[in-house]
Design a protein around this motif. Structure first.
Motif, short mmCIF file in Angstrom:
data_model
loop_
_atom_site.label_atom_id
_atom_site.label_comp_id
_atom_site.label_asym_id
_atom_site.label_seq_id
_atom_site.Cartn_x
_atom_site.Cartn_y
_atom_site.Cartn_z
N THR A 2 0.88 -1.31 -0.02
CA THR A 2 -0.10 -0.03 0.06
C THR A 2 1.03 1.44 0.07
O THR A 2 0.63 2.00 -0.79
CB THR A 2 -0.88 -0.07 1.30
N GLY A 37 -10.47 0.04 -3.56
CA GLY A 37 -11.02 -0.11 -2.13
C GLY A 37 -10.21 -0.89 -1.27
O GLY A 37 -10.38 -0.79 -0.32
N TYR A 38 -9.27 -1.62 -1.71
CA TYR A 38 -8.49 -2.52 -0.98
C TYR A 38 -7.45 -1.49 -0.35
O TYR A 38 -7.41 -1.62 0.88
CB TYR A 38 -7.87 -3.44 -1.62
N SER A 64 -7.26 1.56 0.00
CA SER A 64 -7.77 2.80 1.12
C SER A 64 -7.65 2.12 2.24
O SER A 64 -7.81 2.94 3.33
CB SER A 64 -9.06 3.62 0.43
N SER A 65 -8.44 0.75 2.55
CA SER A 65 -8.58 0.42 3.79
C SER A 65 -7.40 0.21 4.52
O SER A 65 -7.18 0.51 5.74
CB SER A 65 -9.36 -1.07 3.64
N TYR A 66 -6.25 0.43 3.73
CA TYR A 66 -4.94 0.46 4.64
C TYR A 66 -4.58 1.74 4.82
O TYR A 66 -3.81 1.84 5.97
CB TYR A 66 -3.85 -0.52 3.86
N GLY A 126 -6.18 4.20 5.52
CA GLY A 126 -7.06 4.90 6.54
C GLY A 126 -7.31 6.25 6.43
O GLY A 126 -7.34 6.89 5.18
N ARG A 177 -8.31 -13.92 3.88
CA ARG A 177 -8.14 -13.10 4.98
C ARG A 177 -7.01 -13.36 6.05
O ARG A 177 -7.15 -13.30 6.93
CB ARG A 177 -9.50 -12.91 5.59
N GLU A 194 -14.85 -8.19 -5.48
CA GLU A 194 -15.36 -7.67 -4.38
C GLU A 194 -16.59 -8.45 -3.77
O GLU A 194 -16.55 -9.10 -2.75
CB GLU A 194 -15.80 -6.17 -4.38
N TYR A 229 -16.74 -10.96 -0.47
CA TYR A 229 -17.68 -10.56 0.90
C TYR A 229 -18.74 -11.63 0.67
O TYR A 229 -19.77 -11.45 1.49
CB TYR A 229 -18.34 -9.21 0.65
#
Lengths: 195, 199, 310
Positions: A66, A81-82, A84-86, A88, A154, B146, B150
């Motif tokens: 990231t 989307g991925y 940006s989650s890291y 913050g 995950r 995505e 999910y």
């Protein structure tokens, strides 16, 4: 008897070492797997008790990726989307992260253990019948699959199988069985690389 | 009830990073002692010649599991505050299959590759680059997968919840299973060793 | 880290907190390394080891010459009015650490050059034959060489100490305002220099000696860090707040993981095993020590600029 040979090997080392030259210390064999597993279990338990979370590894690489992407193409990273989650809210660097520091510890802990046992030496891990180049290509392909699979599931073997396994998570156990299934399914085709 | 310490604010985020480093040292130390810094030992697991991976991993799981069970049973550890990732069953199984293939092709998993790297194995560096690339690919493809990522969300579900058994019962069964696996592993190693001699 | 609103306005001291970039920590680190190298070289000269073919006193001065020049260049880059640098050398203020520093840096150069003159390399003699004459003259007078060694040690100690005193004389920054900072920087510079010589030494005696010495320096450094923190914690509220920056504040992870963990404790364990011939000598422990010393300067300079009186 084994204890005696153990002591004898030490004595021999000291005799050859009395000259002040670059001493060469022999690599020691790996430890008993059950003791190691017990120790590893205690480390994991300590993580649960102190932090309320388990161990991990692939998440640290995600943080590094990231940061790299964000440095090269910040807009792209923030719209994804991925990533940006890291990222913050951007106030704290993704590198100031629990898993990043944990993996840093893994690197130095492994180094310390290898050093104390005389096992730190360069080289390539492969079977005798395969070229280094081939090994590198397979290592890269395997790593790519591993990175992709770990993100999809995950977590990797540390984050899901070990941590989730000890906490009896349903998804983690399903994941663990799938890992072994996937490994054994492909093992036959990979035997030249290892044996 | 006073553990997990972090969740009860015994120390802040910055100190937790120092603890992360200390725990990581223990983790890396144990992995290296177990021989997990060597891809050949890790791969041997899949040819039944050296079952170290299974032995170390199951011993660790059993140890931590019993510890968690005991500490929450006596009321020291609040299990609801320990992070258990949600179950997304299909993506996790698919991810596990891909990861298992990557394991035997690449020879490491992310954690062990760092240990192998720190003990000087060059293929581990290539492997880590591969992991980095794989994560990059995943993130770039993320908008397309995505929905799949999910899908089949089952929430925070554990084996006792799923099978409707008591926590202690599942712990007992996992211990039994692990003991069986250890016996099978020791037996398998002996058989493979004989096979290797006769070759 | 919090924003501060104040009516006081001392230019570049009060409302503006962080005005120092990478130049100052790099300079402090290089200066400390040079100081340590001068002390080590001086010790070997004092011990009359210069006639040994593999003595580190033959090449370490060259390294310190390069590092010192790099450090001075970094310092120069940080200066606001670069063209007026020469003015520092038109005066000497006894009460100003800055003035002391500027003059120490200038005296250090001839000391290093004279050390090089004791055992000049071949190419230097071929290019300037006169060097041989001075070198011979010096080598006929052993007592002079001993004294050059002592001068090296004294100047090195002054150089190593002054960087800390420079910071600790700045009352506006509570973290620096501790009277033990000079010792921390001196011993850190010594451990870095000992690690460097341990890493590159061709002479087995010197390598073993410096590995042992480095272990001593690193152990001492741990004590000094402990004392510095205790000193800050038993001082006024602002000093306690400053100590908290590296105890559990935003600088704690960098300080404890990189400086204390990777920079001191792990290499100390490895080097303790190495001097007892339990593990091989490798360059890894010295590299960790040197990097730890660099990061120490960064943490102290950065955290110091964040610490303030209100």
């Amino acid at each position: 008897m084994t204890a005696l040979t153990h002591i004898l090997s030490k004595v021999k080392l000291q005799v050859t070492d009395n000259e002040h030259t670059y001493s060469h210390v022999e690599a020691k064999p790996y430890s008993n797997p059950y003791y190691v597993g017990f120790g590893l279990g205690l480390v994991l338990l300590a993580a649960f008790v102190i932090m309320g979370r388990g161990l991990g590894a692939s998440g640290a690489v995600s943080s590094v990726v990231t940061v790299g992407v964000n440095a090269v193409a910040p807009e792209h990273a923030q719209s994804n989307g991925y990533f940006s989650s890291y990222l913050g809210d951007g106030s704290v660097s993704p590198l100031k992260d629990w898993l990043v520091f944990e993996v840093l510890g893994v690197i130095f802990g492994g180094f310390l253990s290898g050093m104390l046992a005389g096992r730190v030496k360069g080289g390539v891990e492969k079977g005798p019948r395969v070229k280094t180049r081939t090994r590198f290509i397979f290592a890269f392909i395997g790593g790519t699959l591993m990175g992709f699979g770990a993100k999809l599931a995950r977590g990797c073997t540390s984050g899901q199988a070990l941590t989730g396994g000890a906490l009896l998570g349903l998804g983690s156990w399903a994941f663990m069985l799938a890992v072994f299934a996937g490994g054994y399914a492909v093992a036959y085709f990979m035997r030249r690389q290892w044996r | 009830m006073n553990a997990p310490f972090y969740k009860f604010d015994l120390f802040g985020f910055d100190v937790s990073l120092i603890i992360a480093f200390a725990i990581g040292i223990g983790f890396g130390f144990a992995l290296e002692r177990g021989g997990f810094g060597s891809a050949r030992i890790l791969a041997a697991q899949f040819y039944f010649t050296n079952m170290r991976v299974l032995k170390v991993m199951f011993t660790a799981i059993v140890t931590a599991m019993i510890g968690v069970f005991y500490l929450s049973y006596i009321g020291y550890l609040d299990l609801s505050l320990v992070f258990i990732s949600d179950t997304y069953i299909i993506p996790q199984v698919v991810g596990g299959l891909i990861l298992g293939m990557g394991f035997i092709i690449g020879g490491y998993c992310p954690g062990t590759s760092f240990v192998a790297f720190s003990t000087g194995k060059k293929d581990a560096i290539v492997f880590i680059l591969g992991v980095t690339f794989g994560i990059f690919i995943f993130a770039e493809l993320f908008p397309f997968i995505e929905d799949f990522y999910y899908s089949t969300n089952m929430g925070r579900v554990t084996l006792p919840d799923y099978f409707g058994l008591s926590y202690g019962m599942v712990v007992f069964l996992v211990v039994l299973m692990a003991l069986g696996a250890f016996a099978a592993a020791e037996w398998g190693e002996r058989v493979m060793a004989k096979k290797g001699e006769s070759k | 880290m919090h924003e501060i609103s104040t009516t006081r306005n001392n230019h570049l001291i009060d409302p503006t907190l962080s005005v120092w970039g990478w130049e100052i920590p790099v300079y402090l680190f290089l200066g400390g390394m040079v100081a340590g190298m001068m002390i080590i070289t001086g010790y070997f000269l004092f011990k009359q080891r210069q006639s040994e073919e593999t003595c580190s006193c033959r090449y370490v001065p060259w390294v310190s010459l390069v590092l010192l020049s790099l450090g001075m260049f970094a310092l120069f880059l940080d200066l606001e009015h670069k063209l007026f640098t020469w003015r520092l050398y038109t005066t000497f203020q006894v009460t100003s650490p800055m003035s002391w520093g500027a003059w120490i840096l200038i005296i250090v150069y001839p000391a290093i050059l004279v050390t090089i003159l004791i055992t000049p390399p071949k190419w230097l003699i071929e290019k300037f034959p006169v060097v041989k004459k001075y070198s011979n003259w010096l080598n006929e007078r052993k007592i002079w060489i001993k004294n050059i060694g002592v001068a090296n040690m004294i100047l090195g100690a002054m150089l190593g100490m002054y960087t800390g005193i420079l910071l600790s004389s700045l009352g506006a920054r509570p973290l620096w305002n501790t009277s033990i900072l000079w010792l921390l920087f001196l011993v850190s510079g010594l451990s870095g220099a000992a690690a460097f010589v341990h890493m590159v030494a061709k002479n087995v005696y010197e390598r073993e000696l410096l590995a042992k010495a480095d272990n001593g320096f690193l152990t001492f450094e741990l004590f000094v860090i402990g004392l510095m923190i205790i000193g800050l914690l038993t001082s006024t509220q602002v000093h306690q707040d400053a100590a908290m920056l590296i105890l559990n504040g935003p600088f704690a992870p960098t300080f404890w993981v990189f400086v204390v963990g990777i920079g001191i404790i792990i290499p100390l364990i490895i080097q303790l095993m190495a001097v007892n011939h339990k593990v091989n000598h490798t360059p890894w422990a010295p590299i960790m020590v040197i990097l730890g010393g660099l990061i120490l300067r960064f943490v102290i300079v950065e955290a110091g600029q964040v610490s303030s009186w209100f």
